[in-house]
Scaffold this motif. Structure first.
Motif, PDB file in Angstrom:
ATOM      1  N   ASP A  20       0.827  -1.215   0.000  1.00 59.18           N
ATOM      2  CA  ASP A  20       0.000   0.000   0.000  1.00 59.18           C
ATOM      3  C   ASP A  20       0.857   1.259   0.000  1.00 59.18           C
ATOM      4  O   ASP A  20       0.567   2.231  -0.707  1.00 59.18           O
ATOM      5  CB  ASP A  20      -0.930   0.005   1.221  1.00 59.18           C
ATOM      6  N   VAL A  21       1.928   1.235   0.806  1.00 51.31           N
ATOM      7  CA  VAL A  21       2.816   2.396   0.856  1.00 51.31           C
ATOM      8  C   VAL A  21       3.482   2.629  -0.493  1.00 51.31           C
ATOM      9  O   VAL A  21       3.569   3.751  -0.992  1.00 51.31           O
ATOM     10  CB  VAL A  21       3.878   2.211   1.956  1.00 51.31           C
ATOM     11  N   GLU A  22       3.960   1.537  -1.121  1.00 47.87           N
ATOM     12  CA  GLU A  22       4.607   1.662  -2.421  1.00 47.87           C
ATOM     13  C   GLU A  22       3.631   2.158  -3.488  1.00 47.87           C
ATOM     14  O   GLU A  22       3.976   2.995  -4.332  1.00 47.87           O
ATOM     15  CB  GLU A  22       5.195   0.313  -2.829  1.00 47.87           C
ATOM     16  N   ALA A  23       2.391   1.655  -3.426  1.00 49.14           N
ATOM     17  CA  ALA A  23       1.378   2.103  -4.383  1.00 49.14           C
ATOM     18  C   ALA A  23       1.078   3.594  -4.193  1.00 49.14           C
ATOM     19  O   ALA A  23       0.917   4.338  -5.164  1.00 49.14           O
ATOM     20  CB  ALA A  23       0.102   1.282  -4.232  1.00 49.14           C
ATOM     21  N   ALA A  24       1.012   4.033  -2.925  1.00 48.36           N
ATOM     22  CA  ALA A  24       0.763   5.452  -2.653  1.00 48.36           C
ATOM     23  C   ALA A  24       1.905   6.315  -3.172  1.00 48.36           C
ATOM     24  O   ALA A  24       1.687   7.401  -3.723  1.00 48.36           O
ATOM     25  CB  ALA A  24       0.579   5.675  -1.149  1.00 48.36           C
ATOM     26  N   ARG A  25       3.144   5.818  -3.008  1.00 46.17           N
ATOM     27  CA  ARG A  25       4.287   6.566  -3.522  1.00 46.17           C
ATOM     28  C   ARG A  25       4.249   6.670  -5.041  1.00 46.17           C
ATOM     29  O   ARG A  25       4.538   7.722  -5.618  1.00 46.17           O
ATOM     30  CB  ARG A  25       5.584   5.877  -3.095  1.00 46.17           C
ATOM     31  N   GLN A  26       3.884   5.591  -5.700  1.00 42.84           N
ATOM     32  CA  GLN A  26       3.805   5.620  -7.154  1.00 42.84           C
ATOM     33  C   GLN A  26       2.716   6.570  -7.641  1.00 42.84           C
ATOM     34  O   GLN A  26       2.903   7.303  -8.615  1.00 42.84           O
ATOM     35  CB  GLN A  26       3.556   4.211  -7.691  1.00 42.84           C
ATOM     36  N   ARG A  27       1.567   6.572  -6.942  1.00 45.63           N
ATOM     37  CA  ARG A  27       0.503   7.505  -7.317  1.00 45.63           C
ATOM     38  C   ARG A  27       0.953   8.948  -7.129  1.00 45.63           C
ATOM     39  O   ARG A  27       0.686   9.815  -7.959  1.00 45.63           O
ATOM     40  CB  ARG A  27      -0.765   7.222  -6.493  1.00 45.63           C
ATOM     41  N   SER A  28       1.632   9.192  -5.998  1.00 40.99           N
ATOM     42  CA  SER A  28       2.132  10.548  -5.743  1.00 40.99           C
ATOM     43  C   SER A  28       3.163  10.955  -6.797  1.00 40.99           C
ATOM     44  O   SER A  28       3.152  12.089  -7.277  1.00 40.99           O
ATOM     45  CB  SER A  28       2.771  10.619  -4.351  1.00 40.99           C
ATOM     46  N   ARG A  29       4.029  10.006  -7.200  1.00 36.07           N
ATOM     47  CA  ARG A  29       5.032  10.297  -8.222  1.00 36.07           C
ATOM     48  C   ARG A  29       4.374  10.590  -9.561  1.00 36.07           C
ATOM     49  O   ARG A  29       4.776  11.498 -10.288  1.00 36.07           O
ATOM     50  CB  ARG A  29       5.987   9.114  -8.333  1.00 36.07           C
ATOM     51  N   ARG A  30       3.337   9.810  -9.904  1.00 35.02           N
ATOM     52  CA  ARG A  30       2.646  10.041 -11.170  1.00 35.02           C
ATOM     53  C   ARG A  30       1.944  11.390 -11.177  1.00 35.02           C
ATOM     54  O   ARG A  30       1.944  12.099 -12.187  1.00 35.02           O
ATOM     55  CB  ARG A  30       1.647   8.909 -11.436  1.00 35.02           C
ATOM     56  N   ARG A  31       1.317  11.754 -10.032  1.00 36.63           N
ATOM     57  CA  ARG A  31       0.671  13.059  -9.948  1.00 36.63           C
ATOM     58  C   ARG A  31       1.695  14.186 -10.117  1.00 36.63           C
ATOM     59  O   ARG A  31       1.431  15.197 -10.780  1.00 36.63           O
ATOM     60  CB  ARG A  31      -0.063  13.216  -8.617  1.00 36.63           C
ATOM     61  N   LEU A  32       2.869  13.998  -9.495  1.00 36.87           N
ATOM     62  CA  LEU A  32       3.917  15.011  -9.611  1.00 36.87           C
ATOM     63  C   LEU A  32       4.378  15.152 -11.054  1.00 36.87           C
ATOM     64  O   LEU A  32       4.548  16.275 -11.565  1.00 36.87           O
ATOM     65  CB  LEU A  32       5.097  14.639  -8.712  1.00 36.87           C
ATOM     66  N   VAL A  33       4.569  14.015 -11.729  1.00 31.71           N
ATOM     67  CA  VAL A  33       5.009  14.046 -13.127  1.00 31.71           C
ATOM     68  C   VAL A  33       3.953  14.708 -14.003  1.00 31.71           C
ATOM     69  O   VAL A  33       4.260  15.536 -14.867  1.00 31.71           O
ATOM     70  CB  VAL A  33       5.327  12.621 -13.620  1.00 31.71           C
ATOM     71  N   ARG A  34       2.670  14.356 -13.789  1.00 37.07           N
ATOM     72  CA  ARG A  34       1.600  14.969 -14.585  1.00 37.07           C
ATOM     73  C   ARG A  34       1.533  16.471 -14.340  1.00 37.07           C
ATOM     74  O   ARG A  34       1.361  17.269 -15.278  1.00 37.07           O
ATOM     75  CB  ARG A  34       0.249  14.312 -14.257  1.00 37.07           C
ATOM     76  N   GLY A  35       1.657  16.869 -13.059  1.00 40.58           N
ATOM     77  CA  GLY A  35       1.607  18.293 -12.752  1.00 40.58           C
ATOM     78  C   GLY A  35       2.743  19.057 -13.409  1.00 40.58           C
ATOM     79  O   GLY A  35       2.530  20.139 -13.979  1.00 40.58           O
ATOM     80  N   ARG A  36       3.956  18.489 -13.347  1.00 38.22           N
ATOM     81  CA  ARG A  36       5.092  19.162 -13.976  1.00 38.22           C
ATOM     82  C   ARG A  36       4.947  19.189 -15.492  1.00 38.22           C
ATOM     83  O   ARG A  36       5.305  20.177 -16.136  1.00 38.22           O
ATOM     84  CB  ARG A  36       6.393  18.453 -13.589  1.00 38.22           C
ATOM     85  N   THR A  37       4.430  18.119 -16.055  1.00 40.25           N
ATOM     86  CA  THR A  37       4.246  18.084 -17.505  1.00 40.25           C
ATOM     87  C   THR A  37       3.273  19.171 -17.953  1.00 40.25           C
ATOM     88  O   THR A  37       3.531  19.899 -18.919  1.00 40.25           O
ATOM     89  CB  THR A  37       3.725  16.706 -17.942  1.00 40.25           C
ATOM     90  N   VAL A  38       2.148  19.289 -17.231  1.00 37.46           N
ATOM     91  CA  VAL A  38       1.173  20.331 -17.559  1.00 37.46           C
ATOM     92  C   VAL A  38       1.804  21.719 -17.408  1.00 37.46           C
ATOM     93  O   VAL A  38       1.614  22.603 -18.255  1.00 37.46           O
ATOM     94  CB  VAL A  38      -0.078  20.204 -16.676  1.00 37.46           C
ATOM     95  N   LEU A  39       2.573  21.905 -16.331  1.00 35.08           N
ATOM     96  CA  LEU A  39       3.225  23.195 -16.103  1.00 35.08           C
ATOM     97  C   LEU A  39       4.194  23.536 -17.226  1.00 35.08           C
ATOM     98  O   LEU A  39       4.201  24.667 -17.745  1.00 35.08           O
ATOM     99  CB  LEU A  39       3.961  23.174 -14.761  1.00 35.08           C
ATOM    100  N   TYR A  40       5.018  22.575 -17.628  1.00 34.44           N
ATOM    101  CA  TYR A  40       5.995  22.820 -18.678  1.00 34.44           C
ATOM    102  C   TYR A  40       5.312  23.074 -20.025  1.00 34.44           C
ATOM    103  O   TYR A  40       5.763  23.916 -20.817  1.00 34.44           O
ATOM    104  CB  TYR A  40       6.953  21.640 -18.800  1.00 34.44           C
ATOM    105  N   VAL A  41       4.233  22.357 -20.295  1.00 32.14           N
ATOM    106  CA  VAL A  41       3.503  22.563 -21.544  1.00 32.14           C
ATOM    107  C   VAL A  41       2.913  23.970 -21.580  1.00 32.14           C
ATOM    108  O   VAL A  41       3.004  24.690 -22.586  1.00 32.14           O
ATOM    109  CB  VAL A  41       2.412  21.496 -21.731  1.00 32.14           C
ATOM    110  N   LEU A  42       2.292  24.381 -20.456  1.00 31.76           N
ATOM    111  CA  LEU A  42       1.718  25.726 -20.394  1.00 31.76           C
ATOM    112  C   LEU A  42       2.799  26.797 -20.515  1.00 31.76           C
ATOM    113  O   LEU A  42       2.604  27.824 -21.189  1.00 31.76           O
ATOM    114  CB  LEU A  42       0.940  25.904 -19.086  1.00 31.76           C
TER     115      LEU A  42
END
Length: 307
Positions: A20-42
């Motif tokens: 569960d902890v590892e899954a939560a970390r992966q979700r948090s990492r994916r959210r961070l990557v998506r957020g940065r991707t959107v920021l860089y695109v904008l």
């Protein structure tokens, strides 16, 4: 078996909790990557939109006349081979270099006058305990808010009386009346952010107030000084109304009036040469501005917060 391990003090790891902890970390990492991707695109889109006019000007400056004036051609690519003809016309057949030189030395003198007058005035308003320093600082800034369209006619009389009509020295005389009020207001706010204890300690060590100001306060005010330099020079370079009212001779014109008056002749527009002038002026200004961007923002933000 588990109870025996617990009795012996052996730590047990719950595999389900670990997953569960590892899954939560992966979700948090994916959210961070998506957020940065959107920021860089904008950010990339914003940069592209901001740079769009400059890119178009650069492309247009090298276009041949048949390529530019054919409606079916794509304006953002070279449908015909590019040419340097319009750059040669700008630099050789017009007095653009004279306009650029006039702009440079007028801007240099205006910046120098602004700093020589504005720094001591701002220091006096910020440090000397005068009763009317606050209202006086606001009144100085209000001078900047008077529209130039209301002043250029009476100022033309002033310039004429001084014998400076059709002379770039008229701009050196008038432009500081615009740059000094804003610069004083900006520097007052910046100086208020510098602790008094620093210069008081310098005075205890033997410096006079003037010595403490020059050796201690001025270096600490450098970001504000950079903001003043950029503001004063930029205003001197792009101001149009006063330059148009005071100057008519081609040899005395600055870029702000020389380019549009010399490259627009009746209903004939030298579009490619106009865009070449834009690129020629914008490149060094953009380079210097980006080089000093951090200090420029620091000077304006500190002045705005502390003023």
């Amino acid at each position: 078996m588990v109870d025996e391990r617990r009795r012996l003090g052996v730590k047990t790891v719950d595999v389900t909790d670990t997953r569960d902890v590892e899954a939560a970390r992966q979700r948090s990492r994916r959210r961070l990557v998506r957020g940065r991707t959107v920021l860089y695109v904008l950010a990339a889109l914003a940069a592209l939109v901001s740079a769009g006019p400059f890119i178009w000007s650069t492309i247009t400056s090298f276009k041949s006349n048949p390529d530019l004036y054919t409606k079916a051609n794509n304006p953002f690519i070279y449908n015909l081979p590019p040419t340097l003809e319009h750059w040669r016309f700008l630099l050789s057949d017009t007095q653009f270099l004279t306009f650029a030189w006039n702009t440079f030395w007028v801007g240099f003198l205006v910046v120098s006058i602004t700093l020589v007058v504005g720094l001591p005035a701002a220091y006096a308003l910020a440090r000397l305990d005068m009763r009317w320093s606050g209202p006086l600082g606001i009144a100085i800034f209000f001078v900047y808010l008077i529209p130039a369209t209301l002043l250029f006619i009476p100022l033309t009389r002033v310039v004429g009386t001084a014998g400076l009509l059709n002379n770039t020295w008229s701009l050196v005389l008038i432009y500081p009346t615009i740059t000094i009020p804003v610069s004083v207001w900006l520097l007052v706010g910046f100086l208020k952010g510098i602790p008094r204890d620093i210069e008081e300690q310098a005075m205890v060590d033997g410096y006079s107030r003037l010595g403490a100001f020059v050796r201690v306060v001025v270096p600490l005010t450098f970001p504000g000084i950079v903001a003043v330099i950029v503001f004063a020079f930029t205003l001197s370079a792009h101001e149009f109304i006063y330059a148009l009212a005071f100057i008519s001779s081609t040899a005395e014109k600055t870029i702000s009036i020389g380019v549009p008056t010399e490259l627009i002749r009746g209903d004939v527009f030298f579009w490619q040469s106009l865009q070449a002038a834009v690129v020629f002026v914008a490149l060094p200004i953009a380079f210097v501005f980006n080089l000093l961007l951090g200090r420029f923002i620091s000077g304006f933000t500190m002045g705005a917060v502390k003023g």
